[in-house]
Design a protein around this motif. Structure first.
Motif, PDB file in Angstrom:
ATOM      1  N   SER A 210       0.805  -1.229   0.000  1.00  0.00           N
ATOM      2  CA  SER A 210       0.000   0.000   0.000  1.00  0.00           C
ATOM      3  C   SER A 210       0.837   1.278   0.000  1.00  0.00           C
ATOM      4  CB  SER A 210      -0.997  -0.014   1.153  1.00  0.00           C
ATOM      5  OG  SER A 210      -0.347  -0.039   2.386  1.00  0.00           O
ATOM      6  N   PRO A 211       1.939   1.377   0.759  1.00  0.00           N
ATOM      7  CA  PRO A 211       2.742   2.600   0.641  1.00  0.00           C
ATOM      8  C   PRO A 211       3.333   2.782  -0.756  1.00  0.00           C
ATOM      9  CG  PRO A 211       3.372   1.389   2.606  1.00  0.00           C
ATOM     10  CD  PRO A 211       2.448   0.516   1.827  1.00  0.00           C
ATOM     11  N   VAL A 212       3.668   1.689  -1.403  1.00  0.00           N
ATOM     12  CA  VAL A 212       4.202   1.783  -2.763  1.00  0.00           C
ATOM     13  C   VAL A 212       3.152   2.377  -3.695  1.00  0.00           C
ATOM     14  CG1 VAL A 212       5.067   0.464  -4.736  1.00  0.00           C
ATOM     15  CG2 VAL A 212       5.806  -0.129  -2.430  1.00  0.00           C
ATOM     16  N   LEU A 213       1.938   1.865  -3.616  1.00  0.00           N
ATOM     17  CA  LEU A 213       0.870   2.352  -4.492  1.00  0.00           C
ATOM     18  C   LEU A 213       0.587   3.836  -4.279  1.00  0.00           C
ATOM     19  CD1 LEU A 213      -1.629  -0.619  -4.382  1.00  0.00           C
ATOM     20  CD2 LEU A 213      -0.226   0.102  -6.301  1.00  0.00           C
ATOM     21  N   ILE A 214       0.657   4.288  -3.050  1.00  0.00           N
ATOM     22  CA  ILE A 214       0.362   5.695  -2.764  1.00  0.00           C
ATOM     23  C   ILE A 214       1.568   6.582  -3.033  1.00  0.00           C
ATOM     24  CG2 ILE A 214      -0.171   7.308  -0.890  1.00  0.00           C
ATOM     25  CD1 ILE A 214      -2.000   5.074   0.231  1.00  0.00           C
ATOM     26  N   TYR A 215       2.725   6.201  -2.549  1.00  0.00           N
ATOM     27  CA  TYR A 215       3.870   7.097  -2.594  1.00  0.00           C
ATOM     28  C   TYR A 215       4.571   7.175  -3.939  1.00  0.00           C
ATOM     29  CZ  TYR A 215       3.581   8.383   2.257  1.00  0.00           C
ATOM     30  OH  TYR A 215       3.167   8.915   3.440  1.00  0.00           O
TER      31      TYR A 215
ATOM     32  N   ILE B 257       5.740  12.917   7.440  1.00  0.00           N
ATOM     33  CA  ILE B 257       5.780  11.914   6.374  1.00  0.00           C
ATOM     34  C   ILE B 257       5.790  10.507   6.974  1.00  0.00           C
ATOM     35  CG2 ILE B 257       7.179  10.999   4.479  1.00  0.00           C
ATOM     36  CD1 ILE B 257       7.980  13.952   3.889  1.00  0.00           C
ATOM     37  N   VAL B 258       6.559  10.296   8.037  1.00  0.00           N
ATOM     38  CA  VAL B 258       6.578   8.997   8.707  1.00  0.00           C
ATOM     39  C   VAL B 258       5.206   8.710   9.323  1.00  0.00           C
ATOM     40  CG1 VAL B 258       7.566   7.712  10.655  1.00  0.00           C
ATOM     41  CG2 VAL B 258       9.060   8.950   9.099  1.00  0.00           C
ATOM     42  N   GLY B 259       4.573   9.715   9.896  1.00  0.00           N
ATOM     43  CA  GLY B 259       3.223   9.544  10.425  1.00  0.00           C
ATOM     44  C   GLY B 259       2.233   9.158   9.349  1.00  0.00           C
ATOM     45  N   ASP B 260       2.345   9.800   8.187  1.00  0.00           N
ATOM     46  CA  ASP B 260       1.494   9.438   7.057  1.00  0.00           C
ATOM     47  C   ASP B 260       1.731   7.993   6.638  1.00  0.00           C
ATOM     48  OD1 ASP B 260       0.397  11.963   6.998  1.00  0.00           O
ATOM     49  OD2 ASP B 260       1.579  12.652   5.282  1.00  0.00           O
ATOM     50  N   MET B 261       2.988   7.599   6.606  1.00  0.00           N
ATOM     51  CA  MET B 261       3.332   6.225   6.230  1.00  0.00           C
ATOM     52  C   MET B 261       2.740   5.235   7.234  1.00  0.00           C
ATOM     53  SD  MET B 261       5.240   4.340   4.051  1.00  0.00           S
ATOM     54  CE  MET B 261       6.587   5.318   3.474  1.00  0.00           C
ATOM     55  N   LEU B 262       2.802   5.566   8.510  1.00  0.00           N
ATOM     56  CA  LEU B 262       2.204   4.695   9.521  1.00  0.00           C
ATOM     57  C   LEU B 262       0.692   4.613   9.360  1.00  0.00           C
ATOM     58  CD1 LEU B 262       4.322   5.625  12.677  1.00  0.00           C
ATOM     59  CD2 LEU B 262       4.448   3.540  11.302  1.00  0.00           C
ATOM     60  N   PHE B 263       0.046   5.736   9.017  1.00  0.00           N
ATOM     61  CA  PHE B 263      -1.385   5.724   8.751  1.00  0.00           C
ATOM     62  C   PHE B 263      -1.702   4.810   7.569  1.00  0.00           C
ATOM     63  CE2 PHE B 263      -2.310   8.844  11.794  1.00  0.00           C
ATOM     64  CZ  PHE B 263      -3.660   9.095  11.810  1.00  0.00           C
ATOM     65  N   VAL B 264      -0.894   4.894   6.539  1.00  0.00           N
ATOM     66  CA  VAL B 264      -1.114   4.065   5.347  1.00  0.00           C
ATOM     67  C   VAL B 264      -0.970   2.583   5.682  1.00  0.00           C
ATOM     68  CG1 VAL B 264      -0.110   3.466   3.111  1.00  0.00           C
ATOM     69  CG2 VAL B 264      -0.517   5.848   3.675  1.00  0.00           C
ATOM     70  N   VAL B 265       0.090   2.221   6.372  1.00  0.00           N
ATOM     71  CA  VAL B 265       0.322   0.813   6.716  1.00  0.00           C
ATOM     72  C   VAL B 265      -0.742   0.313   7.698  1.00  0.00           C
ATOM     73  CG1 VAL B 265       1.933  -0.786   7.830  1.00  0.00           C
ATOM     74  CG2 VAL B 265       2.775   0.900   6.197  1.00  0.00           C
TER      75      VAL B 265
ATOM     76  N   LEU C 140      -8.310   0.678   0.051  1.00  0.00           N
ATOM     77  CA  LEU C 140      -9.271   1.773   0.184  1.00  0.00           C
ATOM     78  C   LEU C 140      -9.136   2.472   1.533  1.00  0.00           C
ATOM     79  CD1 LEU C 140     -12.479   0.352  -1.518  1.00  0.00           C
ATOM     80  CD2 LEU C 140     -11.056   2.261  -2.286  1.00  0.00           C
ATOM     81  N   LEU C 141      -8.995   1.712   2.606  1.00  0.00           N
ATOM     82  CA  LEU C 141      -8.843   2.341   3.911  1.00  0.00           C
ATOM     83  C   LEU C 141      -7.512   3.071   4.022  1.00  0.00           C
ATOM     84  CD1 LEU C 141     -10.083   2.930   6.636  1.00  0.00           C
ATOM     85  CD2 LEU C 141      -9.130   0.779   7.474  1.00  0.00           C
ATOM     86  N   SER C 142      -6.434   2.501   3.497  1.00  0.00           N
ATOM     87  CA  SER C 142      -5.140   3.173   3.590  1.00  0.00           C
ATOM     88  C   SER C 142      -5.120   4.455   2.772  1.00  0.00           C
ATOM     89  CB  SER C 142      -4.009   2.240   3.167  1.00  0.00           C
ATOM     90  OG  SER C 142      -4.070   1.947   1.793  1.00  0.00           O
ATOM     91  N   TRP C 143      -5.669   4.416   1.558  1.00  0.00           N
ATOM     92  CA  TRP C 143      -5.704   5.638   0.761  1.00  0.00           C
ATOM     93  C   TRP C 143      -6.643   6.660   1.395  1.00  0.00           C
ATOM     94  CZ3 TRP C 143      -9.270   8.568  -1.872  1.00  0.00           C
ATOM     95  CH2 TRP C 143      -8.727   9.584  -2.645  1.00  0.00           C
ATOM     96  N   GLY C 144      -7.736   6.198   1.964  1.00  0.00           N
ATOM     97  CA  GLY C 144      -8.658   7.110   2.641  1.00  0.00           C
ATOM     98  C   GLY C 144      -7.997   7.815   3.810  1.00  0.00           C
TER      99      GLY C 144
END
Length: 137
Positions: free
Chosen positions: A50-55, A75-83, A117-121
């Motif tokens: 999921s981080p690959v698809l978004i970032y 940015i790390v916080g965003d990555m944690l939200f995504v994962v 969907l949840l990670s991108w959301g």
């Protein structure tokens, strides 16, 4: 890393391949010894992809480069939200459908949809300014 070396889909393919390798290593070292059913091993694959698809899109698109001016902590916080979103979304989806007798492939696809969907959301919720330009076009 030179963006011009590969097209966007090439970087996406390389990133997804590396994410799959990392996920399978995690499955082999952590998930397999814990005794979880095989259906739940796809959660690690979804969480690493999921981080690959978004970032990749955020890194590659010129109109989203302002994202990288945020602090590293953000940015790390965003990555944690995504994962976390990918893990939670795919786990909830799998728990809901694992007893229906669906094929493993269909379970994985549905879990990917729920996780991505949840990670991108969650990423969009934390960064609505990245996508507001797209809505105006």
């Amino acid at each position: 890393m030179d963006k011009q070396r590969l097209p966007r889909w090439g970087w996406l393919l390389v990133g997804l391949f590396l994410a799959a390798l990392i996920a399978n290593l995690l499955n082999w070292l952590v998930v397999l010894p814990s005794g979880l059913p095989e259906a739940y091993r796809s959660i690690t694959v979804i969480a690493t992809m999921s981080p690959v698809l978004i970032y990749v899109g955020v890194w590659y698109d010129a109109d989203k480069q302002h994202y990288w001016t945020h602090s590293r902590v953000r940015i790390v916080g965003d990555m944690l939200f995504v994962v976390a979103g990918a893990t939670l979304g795919s786990a909830i989806t799998l728990v809901a459908i694992v007893g229906f007798g669906l094929t493993g492939f269909l379970q994985d696809v549905l879990a990917m949809a729920g996780g991505f969907l949840l990670s991108w959301g969650l990423f969009w919720w934390r960064n609505p300014d990245l996508y507001s330009v797209d809505a105006e076009r």
